[in-house]
Design a protein around this motif. Structure first.
Motif, PDB file in Angstrom:
ATOM      1  N   PRO A   1      30.403 -74.360  40.948  1.00 19.50           N
ATOM      2  CA  PRO A   1      29.874 -73.502  41.958  1.00 19.50           C
ATOM      3  C   PRO A   1      29.063 -74.412  42.941  1.00 19.50           C
ATOM      4  CG  PRO A   1      29.545 -72.196  40.018  1.00 19.50           C
ATOM      5  CD  PRO A   1      29.692 -73.599  39.532  1.00 19.50           C
ATOM      6  N   ARG A   2      29.435 -74.262  44.239  1.00 22.83           N
ATOM      7  CA  ARG A   2      28.729 -75.037  45.345  1.00 22.83           C
ATOM      8  C   ARG A   2      26.893 -74.849  45.147  1.00 22.83           C
ATOM      9  NH1 ARG A   2      29.907 -77.664  50.107  1.00 22.83           N
ATOM     10  NH2 ARG A   2      28.157 -78.907  50.711  1.00 22.83           N
ATOM     11  N   PRO A   3      26.625 -73.785  45.049  1.00 22.98           N
ATOM     12  CA  PRO A   3      25.217 -73.728  45.005  1.00 22.98           C
ATOM     13  C   PRO A   3      24.515 -74.426  43.724  1.00 22.98           C
ATOM     14  CG  PRO A   3      26.178 -71.307  45.327  1.00 22.98           C
ATOM     15  CD  PRO A   3      27.157 -72.375  45.013  1.00 22.98           C
TER      16      PRO A   3
ATOM     17  N   SER B   1      21.554 -81.599  42.911  1.00 21.11           N
ATOM     18  CA  SER B   1      21.397 -82.583  43.794  1.00 21.11           C
ATOM     19  C   SER B   1      20.160 -82.608  44.268  1.00 21.11           C
ATOM     20  CB  SER B   1      22.456 -82.675  44.970  1.00 21.11           C
ATOM     21  OG  SER B   1      22.366 -83.512  45.729  1.00 21.11           O
ATOM     22  N   ALA B   2      19.806 -81.563  44.718  1.00 20.99           N
ATOM     23  CA  ALA B   2      18.343 -81.503  45.331  1.00 20.99           C
ATOM     24  C   ALA B   2      17.196 -81.967  44.431  1.00 20.99           C
ATOM     25  CB  ALA B   2      18.035 -79.866  45.915  1.00 20.99           C
TER      26      ALA B   2
ATOM     27  N   ALA C   1      20.619 -80.955  35.320  1.00 22.72           N
ATOM     28  CA  ALA C   1      21.670 -80.093  35.039  1.00 22.72           C
ATOM     29  C   ALA C   1      20.972 -78.876  34.086  1.00 22.72           C
ATOM     30  CB  ALA C   1      22.824 -81.010  34.655  1.00 22.72           C
ATOM     31  N   ALA C   2      20.331 -79.307  33.088  1.00 24.29           N
ATOM     32  CA  ALA C   2      19.829 -78.597  32.202  1.00 24.29           C
ATOM     33  C   ALA C   2      18.842 -77.366  32.742  1.00 24.29           C
ATOM     34  CB  ALA C   2      18.771 -79.164  30.988  1.00 24.29           C
ATOM     35  N   ALA C   3      18.054 -77.941  33.703  1.00 28.01           N
ATOM     36  CA  ALA C   3      17.113 -76.778  34.500  1.00 28.01           C
ATOM     37  C   ALA C   3      17.821 -76.022  35.236  1.00 28.01           C
ATOM     38  CB  ALA C   3      16.159 -77.637  35.233  1.00 28.01           C
ATOM     39  N   ILE C   4      18.935 -76.550  35.894  1.00 26.09           N
ATOM     40  CA  ILE C   4      19.884 -75.415  36.801  1.00 26.09           C
ATOM     41  C   ILE C   4      20.620 -74.597  35.722  1.00 26.09           C
ATOM     42  CG2 ILE C   4      21.520 -75.476  38.543  1.00 26.09           C
ATOM     43  CD1 ILE C   4      18.635 -76.119  39.805  1.00 26.09           C
ATOM     44  N   ALA C   5      21.160 -74.931  34.851  1.00 19.97           N
ATOM     45  CA  ALA C   5      21.714 -74.252  33.975  1.00 19.97           C
ATOM     46  C   ALA C   5      21.117 -72.901  33.441  1.00 19.97           C
ATOM     47  CB  ALA C   5      22.495 -75.046  32.818  1.00 19.97           C
ATOM     48  N   ALA C   6      19.720 -73.442  33.246  1.00 22.75           N
ATOM     49  CA  ALA C   6      18.919 -72.204  32.756  1.00 22.75           C
ATOM     50  C   ALA C   6      18.555 -71.177  33.905  1.00 22.75           C
ATOM     51  CB  ALA C   6      17.695 -72.805  32.214  1.00 22.75           C
ATOM     52  N   ALA C   7      18.369 -71.781  35.059  1.00 24.77           N
ATOM     53  CA  ALA C   7      18.105 -70.986  36.219  1.00 24.77           C
ATOM     54  C   ALA C   7      19.418 -69.973  36.505  1.00 24.77           C
ATOM     55  CB  ALA C   7      17.892 -71.997  37.411  1.00 24.77           C
ATOM     56  N   ALA C   8      20.639 -70.681  36.385  1.00 25.00           N
ATOM     57  CA  ALA C   8      21.745 -69.858  36.688  1.00 25.00           C
ATOM     58  C   ALA C   8      21.927 -68.790  35.890  1.00 25.00           C
ATOM     59  CB  ALA C   8      22.791 -70.590  36.718  1.00 25.00           C
ATOM     60  N   ARG C   9      21.720 -69.007  34.484  1.00 22.51           N
ATOM     61  CA  ARG C   9      21.921 -67.906  33.651  1.00 22.51           C
ATOM     62  C   ARG C   9      20.794 -66.711  33.918  1.00 22.51           C
ATOM     63  NH1 ARG C   9      21.678 -70.704  28.242  1.00 22.51           N
ATOM     64  NH2 ARG C   9      19.407 -70.932  28.767  1.00 22.51           N
ATOM     65  N   SER C  10      19.627 -67.217  34.354  1.00 26.75           N
ATOM     66  CA  SER C  10      18.607 -66.174  34.604  1.00 26.75           C
ATOM     67  C   SER C  10      18.837 -65.569  35.906  1.00 26.75           C
ATOM     68  CB  SER C  10      17.222 -66.281  34.448  1.00 26.75           C
ATOM     69  OG  SER C  10      16.934 -67.285  35.379  1.00 26.75           O
ATOM     70  N   ALA C  11      19.524 -65.999  36.961  1.00 30.86           N
ATOM     71  CA  ALA C  11      19.567 -65.543  38.138  1.00 30.86           C
ATOM     72  C   ALA C  11      20.794 -64.811  38.270  1.00 30.86           C
ATOM     73  CB  ALA C  11      19.184 -66.549  39.296  1.00 30.86           C
ATOM     74  N   GLY C  12      22.007 -65.261  37.517  1.00 29.81           N
ATOM     75  CA  GLY C  12      23.290 -64.636  37.885  1.00 29.81           C
ATOM     76  C   GLY C  12      24.005 -65.561  38.740  1.00 29.81           C
TER      77      GLY C  12
ATOM     78  N   ALA D   1      23.527 -66.202  42.647  1.00 26.13           N
ATOM     79  CA  ALA D   1      22.355 -66.824  43.006  1.00 26.13           C
ATOM     80  C   ALA D   1      22.434 -67.841  44.213  1.00 26.13           C
ATOM     81  CB  ALA D   1      21.417 -67.403  41.805  1.00 26.13           C
ATOM     82  N   SER D   2      21.620 -67.759  44.838  1.00 29.84           N
ATOM     83  CA  SER D   2      21.903 -68.846  46.240  1.00 29.84           C
ATOM     84  C   SER D   2      21.211 -70.178  45.647  1.00 29.84           C
ATOM     85  CB  SER D   2      20.922 -68.487  47.452  1.00 29.84           C
ATOM     86  OG  SER D   2      19.537 -68.433  47.093  1.00 29.84           O
ATOM     87  N   THR D   3      21.380 -71.354  46.546  1.00 30.14           N
ATOM     88  CA  THR D   3      20.949 -72.710  46.316  1.00 30.14           C
ATOM     89  C   THR D   3      19.438 -72.592  46.199  1.00 30.14           C
ATOM     90  OG1 THR D   3      22.963 -73.653  47.300  1.00 30.14           O
ATOM     91  CG2 THR D   3      20.933 -75.138  46.828  1.00 30.14           C
ATOM     92  N   ALA D   4      18.734 -72.015  47.126  1.00 26.60           N
ATOM     93  CA  ALA D   4      17.539 -72.041  47.173  1.00 26.60           C
ATOM     94  C   ALA D   4      16.790 -71.424  46.005  1.00 26.60           C
ATOM     95  CB  ALA D   4      17.020 -71.122  48.341  1.00 26.60           C
ATOM     96  N   GLN D   5      17.407 -70.128  45.463  1.00 22.68           N
ATOM     97  CA  GLN D   5      16.878 -69.623  44.243  1.00 22.68           C
ATOM     98  C   GLN D   5      16.908 -70.253  43.151  1.00 22.68           C
ATOM     99  OE1 GLN D   5      19.539 -65.907  44.973  1.00 22.68           O
ATOM    100  NE2 GLN D   5      17.861 -64.780  44.127  1.00 22.68           N
ATOM    101  N   LEU D   6      18.337 -71.166  42.971  1.00 24.16           N
ATOM    102  CA  LEU D   6      18.474 -72.038  41.667  1.00 24.16           C
ATOM    103  C   LEU D   6      17.463 -73.126  41.793  1.00 24.16           C
ATOM    104  CD1 LEU D   6      22.254 -72.215  41.784  1.00 24.16           C
ATOM    105  CD2 LEU D   6      20.787 -71.005  40.074  1.00 24.16           C
ATOM    106  N   ILE D   7      17.197 -73.679  42.804  1.00 23.31           N
ATOM    107  CA  ILE D   7      16.017 -74.930  43.055  1.00 23.31           C
ATOM    108  C   ILE D   7      14.775 -74.368  42.492  1.00 23.31           C
ATOM    109  CG2 ILE D   7      14.711 -76.511  44.570  1.00 23.31           C
ATOM    110  CD1 ILE D   7      17.452 -76.385  46.269  1.00 23.31           C
TER     111      ILE D   7
END
Length: 205
Positions: free
Chosen positions: A155-157, A163-164, A176-187, A190-196
């Motif tokens: 997904p783009r976000p 990338s950020a 990638a590991a941090a964003i994978a964990a973030a995406a799992r908790s945020a659903g 989630a927007s790019t800003a939330q994921l960052i």
């Protein structure tokens, strides 16, 4: 076929050890990592062995564990990877790190091995990517995300958030590991800003 040797270290060569097994000296080729882990001359050692029989020679390759030997075999199923290159890879990356690098599509980590160029590293990662997760210690969600990134269908976000984090100085696998964990908790929504934001929280743990 020799599968294991147990004896005393007689002497060391540049890329091999002579193992004295009841008076018979076996020349066993090993990775640099294995050689460094073996004891001094005169001390006991056990090596898992892979026997190569060719028309003009018989060669023994030795490993600290059956798992390392298994990776030696797996690596050689890849086109362009022979015994020398397989040993070079295992000299650079222990089996667990190699499995993680392949599972995360981290071609750069594999390419650090002497004699392994970008093309061979890419083939290793591509051809062994389905086998590596079974050996890897990384989160399956991270493996799945790395696959999606590699195939450019994440997904783009998620890609923007990774990338950020990379632009902030984090390594791609770490990001990638941090964003994978973030995406799992945020659903999924989630927007790019939330994921960052969540990704940076993960990295600061």
């Amino acid at each position: 076929m020799i599968g294991k040797l147990k004896g005393l270290i007689d002497s060391y060569g540049e890329d091999y050890v002579i193992l004295d097994v009841q008076g018979v000296g076996y020349q066993v080729h090993c990775s640099a990592r294995t050689l460094q882990a073996l004891p001094a001359a005169g001390e006991a050692a056990v090596l898992s062995i892979e026997t190569y029989v060719r028309e003009d020679q018989i060669k023994l390759f030795g490993f600290r564990s059956d798992l390392e030997r298994e990776w030696f075999r797996l690596l050689q199923t890849v086109q362009g990877v022979g015994a020398k290159v397989a040993l070079a890879v295992l000299s650079t990356l222990p089996p667990a790190d190699l499995a993680n690098a392949i599972a995360l599509r981290d071609k750069a980590a594999v390419a650090r091995s002497p004699g392994v160029g970008p093309k061979v590293a890419e083939r290793i990662v591509t051809e062994l990517k389905d086998k590596a997760p079974g050996f890897a210690s990384v989160d399956p969600a991270v493996v799945a995300l790395s696959g999606a990134l590699d195939e450019r269908n994440a997904p783009r976000p998620v890609t923007d958030a990774i990338s950020a984090l990379v632009n902030l100085g984090y390594g791609p696998p770490q990001a990638a590991a941090a964003i994978a964990a973030a995406a799992r908790s945020a659903g999924e929504a989630a927007s790019t800003a939330q994921l960052i934001k969540l990704g940076l929280k993960e990295l600061s743990k």
